[in-house]
Write an enzyme that holds these catalytic residues in place. Structure first.
Site, PDB file in Angstrom:
ATOM      1  N   HIS A  37       0.863  -1.188   0.000  1.00  0.00           N
ATOM      2  CA  HIS A  37       0.000   0.000   0.000  1.00  0.00           C
ATOM      3  C   HIS A  37       0.896   1.234   0.000  1.00  0.00           C
ATOM      4  O   HIS A  37       1.254   1.759   1.056  1.00  0.00           O
ATOM      5  CB  HIS A  37      -0.917  -0.037   1.241  1.00  0.00           C
ATOM      6  CG  HIS A  37      -1.910   1.088   1.302  1.00  0.00           C
ATOM      7  ND1 HIS A  37      -3.051   1.017   2.086  1.00  0.00           N
ATOM      8  CD2 HIS A  37      -1.938   2.311   0.722  1.00  0.00           C
ATOM      9  CE1 HIS A  37      -3.729   2.135   1.971  1.00  0.00           C
ATOM     10  NE2 HIS A  37      -3.071   2.958   1.155  1.00  0.00           N
ATOM     11  N   HIS A  39       1.186   4.799  -2.565  1.00  0.00           N
ATOM     12  CA  HIS A  39       0.747   5.557  -3.749  1.00  0.00           C
ATOM     13  C   HIS A  39       1.992   6.198  -4.335  1.00  0.00           C
ATOM     14  O   HIS A  39       2.660   6.981  -3.653  1.00  0.00           O
ATOM     15  CB  HIS A  39      -0.257   6.642  -3.355  1.00  0.00           C
ATOM     16  CG  HIS A  39      -1.475   6.096  -2.676  1.00  0.00           C
ATOM     17  ND1 HIS A  39      -2.669   5.895  -3.333  1.00  0.00           N
ATOM     18  CD2 HIS A  39      -1.677   5.697  -1.395  1.00  0.00           C
ATOM     19  CE1 HIS A  39      -3.561   5.401  -2.475  1.00  0.00           C
ATOM     20  NE2 HIS A  39      -2.985   5.263  -1.298  1.00  0.00           N
ATOM     21  N   HIS A 217      -9.576   0.816  -0.922  1.00  0.00           N
ATOM     22  CA  HIS A 217      -9.491   1.531   0.353  1.00  0.00           C
ATOM     23  C   HIS A 217     -10.888   1.476   0.993  1.00  0.00           C
ATOM     24  O   HIS A 217     -11.885   1.784   0.320  1.00  0.00           O
ATOM     25  CB  HIS A 217      -9.143   3.002   0.144  1.00  0.00           C
ATOM     26  CG  HIS A 217      -7.706   3.268  -0.153  1.00  0.00           C
ATOM     27  ND1 HIS A 217      -7.024   2.660  -1.157  1.00  0.00           N
ATOM     28  CD2 HIS A 217      -6.822   4.120   0.440  1.00  0.00           C
ATOM     29  CE1 HIS A 217      -5.762   3.122  -1.176  1.00  0.00           C
ATOM     30  NE2 HIS A 217      -5.616   4.006  -0.210  1.00  0.00           N
ATOM     31  N   GLU A 220     -10.998   3.583   6.318  1.00  0.00           N
ATOM     32  CA  GLU A 220      -9.963   4.534   6.756  1.00  0.00           C
ATOM     33  C   GLU A 220     -10.711   5.661   7.484  1.00  0.00           C
ATOM     34  O   GLU A 220     -10.658   5.748   8.705  1.00  0.00           O
ATOM     35  CB  GLU A 220      -9.171   5.082   5.559  1.00  0.00           C
ATOM     36  CG  GLU A 220      -8.083   6.073   5.946  1.00  0.00           C
ATOM     37  CD  GLU A 220      -7.392   6.736   4.734  1.00  0.00           C
ATOM     38  OE1 GLU A 220      -7.956   6.718   3.621  1.00  0.00           O
ATOM     39  OE2 GLU A 220      -6.283   7.300   4.934  1.00  0.00           O
ATOM     40  N   ASP A 298       1.884   4.127   2.625  1.00  0.00           N
ATOM     41  CA  ASP A 298       0.812   4.948   2.049  1.00  0.00           C
ATOM     42  C   ASP A 298       1.379   6.102   1.202  1.00  0.00           C
ATOM     43  O   ASP A 298       1.451   5.972  -0.014  1.00  0.00           O
ATOM     44  CB  ASP A 298      -0.117   5.468   3.155  1.00  0.00           C
ATOM     45  CG  ASP A 298      -1.530   5.746   2.668  1.00  0.00           C
ATOM     46  OD1 ASP A 298      -1.839   5.434   1.511  1.00  0.00           O
ATOM     47  OD2 ASP A 298      -2.344   6.286   3.462  1.00  0.00           O
ATOM     48  N   ASP A 299       1.718   7.212   1.825  1.00  0.00           N
ATOM     49  CA  ASP A 299       2.243   8.389   1.115  1.00  0.00           C
ATOM     50  C   ASP A 299       3.466   8.888   1.877  1.00  0.00           C
ATOM     51  O   ASP A 299       3.415   9.915   2.562  1.00  0.00           O
ATOM     52  CB  ASP A 299       1.160   9.475   1.055  1.00  0.00           C
ATOM     53  CG  ASP A 299      -0.080   8.981   0.330  1.00  0.00           C
ATOM     54  OD1 ASP A 299      -0.039   8.892  -0.907  1.00  0.00           O
ATOM     55  OD2 ASP A 299      -1.071   8.638   1.010  1.00  0.00           O
TER      56      ASP A 299
HETATM   57  N1  HPA Z   1      -6.627   7.375   1.278  1.00  0.00           N
HETATM   58  C1  HPA Z   1      -7.328   7.565   0.174  1.00  0.00           C
HETATM   59  N2  HPA Z   1      -6.789   7.996  -0.947  1.00  0.00           N
HETATM   60  C2  HPA Z   1      -5.481   8.231  -0.983  1.00  0.00           C
HETATM   61  C3  HPA Z   1      -4.704   8.048   0.135  1.00  0.00           C
HETATM   62  C4  HPA Z   1      -5.312   7.592   1.337  1.00  0.00           C
HETATM   63  O1  HPA Z   1      -4.684   7.399   2.409  1.00  0.00           O
HETATM   64  N3  HPA Z   1      -3.451   8.367  -0.219  1.00  0.00           N
HETATM   65  C5  HPA Z   1      -3.468   8.733  -1.522  1.00  0.00           C
HETATM   66  N4  HPA Z   1      -4.713   8.654  -1.983  1.00  0.00           N
HETATM   67 ZN    ZN Z   2      -3.756   4.766   0.551  1.00  0.00          ZN
END
Ligand code: HPA
Ligand code: ZN
Length: 355
Positions: A37, A39, A217, A220, A298-299
């Site tokens: 996971h 991006h 996703h 969250e 994630d990012d």
């Molecule tokens: N959630 C949803 N969309 C996203 C995320 C996330 O954490 N990171 C990049 N796009």
């Molecule tokens: Zn994500």
């Protein structure tokens, strides 16, 4: 023959990107593992934003690298997504996508990542008139080069932006199918609340019919019902995040029974205020409940760390011991879309590795 004009033949970027906070690195764990996971657009570091901005003549609404980094403070998913989409303006050419992915792969390999399944957001680029070919070709070249450059493998998962709705997602799938062999699966990301998975039933059913893996996703910021829908309507193989599943006992039982992998992102959860502090992250409770938890970044450019920073945060903040960290590494390989023989090779390396 090496062709210095081809992006895959340019020197690797092996230097570790500067950390936004300038702190010393936590201890390296570097267990062999998979990242499931991440991006790719969320690996766009502030210095690369300015480098690519200059290369492409894109004017940025930030005074400089420090000004941009000072904005890495978010109140929720939406406030992060605003900055995430705005920084992407610098990604314009095939070379940009190659450089972005190559930098991530170089960095991930240092954390022991032997295999990465990488998200990208086609609509975030085609909506800016960047051709899908440029995106896919740049990312694919970096993924292919990673085996010889960094001794790791990777696959690409194209995510639909849920806030753009199901018709736009179906159009995007049409375009992606011209590049069917470049991707291993599809996912669903962007603003969650108000965009339940069931809206995308037809898109996912068509993707599955094409032999693509399906993930989404869910849970969250959205409620447990979105996790149920992702499982029952989209028939996904993994849930991305899923931390809010803990609010529903029946859902926890289902996820544990079926060993549905959850790609949990602890530093992301703290930065986006899904949990208040790392010490309160529910990862230990999730493991305790028998869930197939994996840990991911994630990012990482925006959330203060790459994969081992997430592992280190769980060790230091939650008190996970080396057995738990090994379980998380093992789960990541188990939950990957690797073939069984390759998975077994990685698992054997993990078992033979030392703490
Ligand atoms: N959630 C949803 N969309 C996203 C995320 C996330 O954490 N990171 C990049 N796009
Ligand atoms: Zn994500």
């Amino acid at each position: 023959m090496r062709d210095p004009t081809h992006p895959a033949d340019r020197p690797a970027q092996l230097d570790r990107p500067a950390r936004p906070d300038g702190n010393a690195q936590p201890d390296r764990l570097a267990l062999p593992k998979a990242e499931l996971h991440v991006h790719i657009e969320g690996t766009l570091e502030a210095d690369m934003v300015f480098r690519l901005g200059a290369r492409n003549g894109v004017r940025l609404p930030f005074a400089g690298v420090e000004d941009l980094r000072a904005r890495y403070s978010f109140s929720n998913l939406g406030s992060f997504l605003d900055l995430y989409y705005s920084c992407m303006a610098v990604l314009r050419t095939e070379d940009d996508f190659f450089d972005l992915a190559d930098a991530y792969l170089a960095r991930a390999s240092k954390d022991g990542v032997r295999h990465a399944e990488i998200f990208f957001d086609p609509q975030a680029h085609t909506s800016r008139s960047v051709p899908l070919e440029a995106v896919v070709n740049g990312l694919t070249s970096a993924v292919s080069a990673a085996r010889s450059r960094y001794g790791m493998s990777a696959g690409l998962i194209a995510c639909f932006l849920r806030d753009q709705g199901p018709d736009a997602a179906m159009d995007t799938l049409d375009q992606l199918l011209h590049h069917r062999d470049a991707i291993i699966g599809v996912g669903l990301d962007s603003a969650e609340v108000g965009y339940p998975p069931a809206l995308f039933a037809d898109v996912f059913s068509r993707a599955r019919a094409q032999g693509l893996h399906c993930v989404a996703h869910a849970g969250e910021e959205g409620p447990p019902s979105y996790v149920w829908e992702a499982l029952d309507v989209l028939r996904v193989e993994r849930i991305d995040h899923g931390v809010r599943s803990l609010e529903d006992r029946n859902l926890v039982a289902r996820l544990a029974d079926e060993q549905v992998p959850l790609t949990v992102c602890p530093l992301s959860n703290v930065r986006l205020k899904v949990v208040e502090r790392i010490e309160e992250h529910p990862v230990a409770a999730m493991l305790e409940a028998g869930l197939a938890v994996t840990v991911n970044s994630d990012d990482p450019a925006y959330f203060g760390g790459y994969l081992d920073d997430n592992f280190a945060a769980l060790a230091q903040g939650v008190g996970l011991d080396s057995y738990a960290l090994r379980t998380l590494a093992r789960n990541s390989l188990q939950a990957s879309f690797l073939d069984d023989a390759t998975r077994k090779t990685h698992l054997d390396h993990l078992d033979a590795s030392e703490d």
